[in-house]
Write an enzyme that holds these catalytic residues in place. Sequence first.
Site, PDB file in Angstrom:
ATOM      1  N   CYS A  68       0.807  -1.222   0.000  1.00 43.28           N
ATOM      2  CA  CYS A  68       0.000   0.000   0.000  1.00 43.28           C
ATOM      3  C   CYS A  68       0.841   1.273   0.000  1.00 43.28           C
ATOM      4  O   CYS A  68       0.307   2.373   0.053  1.00 43.28           O
ATOM      5  CB  CYS A  68      -0.956  -0.031   1.165  1.00 43.28           C
ATOM      6  SG  CYS A  68      -1.946  -1.536   1.121  1.00 43.28           S
ATOM      7  N   LYS A 118     -10.017   8.123   2.536  1.00 45.62           N
ATOM      8  CA  LYS A 118     -10.437   6.728   2.349  1.00 45.62           C
ATOM      9  C   LYS A 118     -11.894   6.491   2.774  1.00 45.62           C
ATOM     10  O   LYS A 118     -12.481   5.490   2.391  1.00 45.62           O
ATOM     11  CB  LYS A 118      -9.502   5.785   3.096  1.00 45.62           C
ATOM     12  CG  LYS A 118      -8.124   5.680   2.433  1.00 45.62           C
ATOM     13  CD  LYS A 118      -7.269   4.608   3.067  1.00 45.62           C
ATOM     14  CE  LYS A 118      -5.937   4.432   2.359  1.00 45.62           C
ATOM     15  NZ  LYS A 118      -4.945   5.483   2.696  1.00 45.62           N
ATOM     16  N   GLU A 169      -1.160   6.021  13.661  1.00 41.17           N
ATOM     17  CA  GLU A 169      -0.797   7.156  12.803  1.00 41.17           C
ATOM     18  C   GLU A 169      -1.101   8.476  13.508  1.00 41.17           C
ATOM     19  O   GLU A 169      -0.311   9.424  13.444  1.00 41.17           O
ATOM     20  CB  GLU A 169      -1.554   7.090  11.471  1.00 41.17           C
ATOM     21  CG  GLU A 169      -1.151   8.220  10.520  1.00 41.17           C
ATOM     22  CD  GLU A 169      -1.779   8.110   9.140  1.00 41.17           C
ATOM     23  OE1 GLU A 169      -2.683   7.269   8.954  1.00 41.17           O
ATOM     24  OE2 GLU A 169      -1.365   8.882   8.250  1.00 41.17           O
ATOM     25  N   HIS A 208      -9.842   1.828   0.278  1.00 40.15           N
ATOM     26  CA  HIS A 208      -8.381   1.754   0.270  1.00 40.15           C
ATOM     27  C   HIS A 208      -7.920   1.204  -1.081  1.00 40.15           C
ATOM     28  O   HIS A 208      -8.122   0.031  -1.384  1.00 40.15           O
ATOM     29  CB  HIS A 208      -7.927   0.855   1.420  1.00 40.15           C
ATOM     30  CG  HIS A 208      -6.446   0.801   1.598  1.00 40.15           C
ATOM     31  ND1 HIS A 208      -5.564   1.524   0.818  1.00 40.15           N
ATOM     32  CD2 HIS A 208      -5.683   0.117   2.486  1.00 40.15           C
ATOM     33  CE1 HIS A 208      -4.331   1.267   1.204  1.00 40.15           C
ATOM     34  NE2 HIS A 208      -4.372   0.426   2.217  1.00 40.15           N
ATOM     35  N   HIS A 246      -2.792   8.318   5.976  1.00 39.16           N
ATOM     36  CA  HIS A 246      -2.998   7.004   5.368  1.00 39.16           C
ATOM     37  C   HIS A 246      -4.284   6.384   5.930  1.00 39.16           C
ATOM     38  O   HIS A 246      -4.975   5.651   5.220  1.00 39.16           O
ATOM     39  CB  HIS A 246      -1.794   6.104   5.672  1.00 39.16           C
ATOM     40  CG  HIS A 246      -1.924   4.726   5.125  1.00 39.16           C
ATOM     41  ND1 HIS A 246      -1.894   4.463   3.777  1.00 39.16           N
ATOM     42  CD2 HIS A 246      -2.107   3.510   5.730  1.00 39.16           C
ATOM     43  CE1 HIS A 246      -2.035   3.155   3.572  1.00 39.16           C
ATOM     44  NE2 HIS A 246      -2.180   2.563   4.739  1.00 39.16           N
ATOM     45  N   PHE A 288       1.742  -3.140   4.239  1.00 41.61           N
ATOM     46  CA  PHE A 288       2.053  -4.427   4.854  1.00 41.61           C
ATOM     47  C   PHE A 288       3.542  -4.709   4.634  1.00 41.61           C
ATOM     48  O   PHE A 288       4.110  -4.371   3.598  1.00 41.61           O
ATOM     49  CB  PHE A 288       1.236  -5.540   4.190  1.00 41.61           C
ATOM     50  CG  PHE A 288      -0.189  -5.636   4.696  1.00 41.61           C
ATOM     51  CD1 PHE A 288      -0.725  -4.719   5.591  1.00 41.61           C
ATOM     52  CD2 PHE A 288      -1.006  -6.672   4.262  1.00 41.61           C
ATOM     53  CE1 PHE A 288      -2.033  -4.830   6.048  1.00 41.61           C
ATOM     54  CE2 PHE A 288      -2.313  -6.791   4.713  1.00 41.61           C
ATOM     55  CZ  PHE A 288      -2.835  -5.878   5.605  1.00 41.61           C
TER      56      PHE A 288
HETATM   57  C1  LIG Z   1       5.247   3.547  10.164  1.00 41.13           C
HETATM   58  O1  LIG Z   1       3.890   3.933  10.250  1.00 41.13           O
HETATM   59  C2  LIG Z   1       3.225   3.427  11.402  1.00 41.13           C
HETATM   60  C3  LIG Z   1       1.776   3.784  11.282  1.00 41.13           C
HETATM   61  O2  LIG Z   1       1.518   5.070  11.724  1.00 41.13           O
HETATM   62  C4  LIG Z   1       3.893   3.995  12.653  1.00 41.13           C
HETATM   63  O3  LIG Z   1       3.246   3.470  13.798  1.00 41.13           O
HETATM   64  C5  LIG Z   1       5.359   3.621  12.664  1.00 41.13           C
HETATM   65  O4  LIG Z   1       5.992   4.227  13.757  1.00 41.13           O
HETATM   66  C6  LIG Z   1       6.029   4.042  11.372  1.00 41.13           C
HETATM   67  N1  LIG Z   1       7.373   3.498  11.373  1.00 41.13           N
HETATM   68  C7  LIG Z   1       8.435   4.217  11.047  1.00 41.13           C
HETATM   69  C8  LIG Z   1       9.740   3.501  11.094  1.00 41.13           C
HETATM   70  O5  LIG Z   1       8.362   5.384  10.698  1.00 41.13           O
END
Ligand SMILES: *[C@@H]1O[C@H](CO)[C@@H](O)[C@H](O)[C@H]1NC(C)=O
Length: 425
Positions: free
Chosen positions: A172, A345, A324, A350, A313, A412
Amino acid sequence: MARRVVVTGLGLVTPVGVGVKSAWNNLLKGHCGIVSLADQPAFESLPVKIAALVPKGPIDQGQFTASDWLDRGDDRVMATFTQYAIAAAKQALQDADWAPQSSNEKERTGVCIGSGMGSFEDIVSTSLAYASGGPRKVSPMFVPRILINMAAGHLTMKYGFQGPNHAVSTACTTGAHSIGDAMRFIQFGDADVMVAGGTEAAIHPLAVAGFARAKSLATGFEDKPTEASRPFDQDRAGFVMGEGAGVVVLEEYNHAKQRGAKIYAELKGYGLSGDAHHMTAPPKSGNGAMLSMRRALAAAKLDASQVDYVNAHATSTAVGDAAENQAIKTVFDGHWDRLSVSSTKGATGHLLGAAGSVEAIFTILAVKNNTLPPTLNLHNLSDKDEFNLNYVPLEAQTDKKIRAALTNSFGFGGTNATLCFTDIE
Ligand SMILES: *[C@@H]1O[C@H](CO)[C@@H](O)[C@H](O)[C@H]1NC(C)=O
Ligand SMILES: *[C@@H]1O[C@H](CO)[C@@H](O)[C@H](O)[C@H]1NC(C)=O
Ligand SMILES: CC(=O)N[C@H]1CO[C@H](CO)[C@@H](O)[C@@H]1O
């Protein structure tokens, strides 16, 4: 100094409309593209019978008809995800008024279009034909139809582009990575113009079964499909699969200026990161520091205080939206009062591999039009202390200046990317 990269063309094939005007206007009006599949026998035994489909019909009503975009015979060699990409790319190139004739211009134009899933339809139907009839039942078009990079390939065959020819497949995050990588090609000097985006057409019973078994999808909305995708709402319970494509034309700033191209926005920053955590779940808020957002801001040389909007997202899952939100609040700590966050979304579902590029286009238009697209179905926040930002509930907001905006994509496998767009002034 790094070469600057600007956006000069946009193209959309989405569940809320085909064509940028139609999709953006419908989005702002609060339309939702999620429909019931309960009348389709193939979905009868599935626990999920809804999806966000690209509407089929005449283009003047914002709908998709393959022959509007394809040449004779294309449908034989192109799977649906490739067809959507060609339609979005044609719009974007026409919008940018970029139709290079000289070999030098063609060599300086590249393509970067990816897909998360490719063509389930071809894989399943060919597997069944092979099982019952053996190798003679396998079409010579089988392999070319399922290759993820074929959308990019076919586009270059139509236009003669001989710059970088690239295809991303990062679940995604595909659409965001495609645009970000294309930006790097221009910055690095590999091309002056890049056609970039993501495409997806994977609403197949097998794919729905797979996501449903992974407990990712919203269930129980057959009677009210437009209420199923509800980012940040207390009743959110999974995402809704969508399909479509979003493609932009990116261009080196002086190149665009010299030919008098209209400029939508500047692509200022791109940040990438990996979770190193779990196949499908984000890490529980934990440090909450989201590396991809911080890296995009650093690349853009912007301070968090200069950003007005984050296109989240947020897919409408309980854990994902909360993580997020945490990460956004951490990155924008001290600036919560001026920041707006929304997830489109609720309207589009999605779009998986296309989500990042479709949402990049919505973010570009938010900056260009000073309009915040709404988060549909957001009636009650689950926890008012945690969710204490402006999430643009239900209705678009037009009373704010948007100088800079981020758009997030998470996939994912734990792969995150953020793009940062600013107005050009
Ligand atoms: C990636 O995104 C997720 C979803 O918000 C977040 O929890 C995570 O900390 C992020 N990882 C990095 C390495 O930025
Ligand atoms: C908003 O964006 C759309 C799509 O590009 C455009 O047609 C429209 O004129 C814009 N509206 C404003 C107020 O700028
Ligand atoms: C539990 C709860 O607070 N539900 C409310 C959610 O929002 C709707 C629409 O505003 C209200 O009618 C509900 O009472």
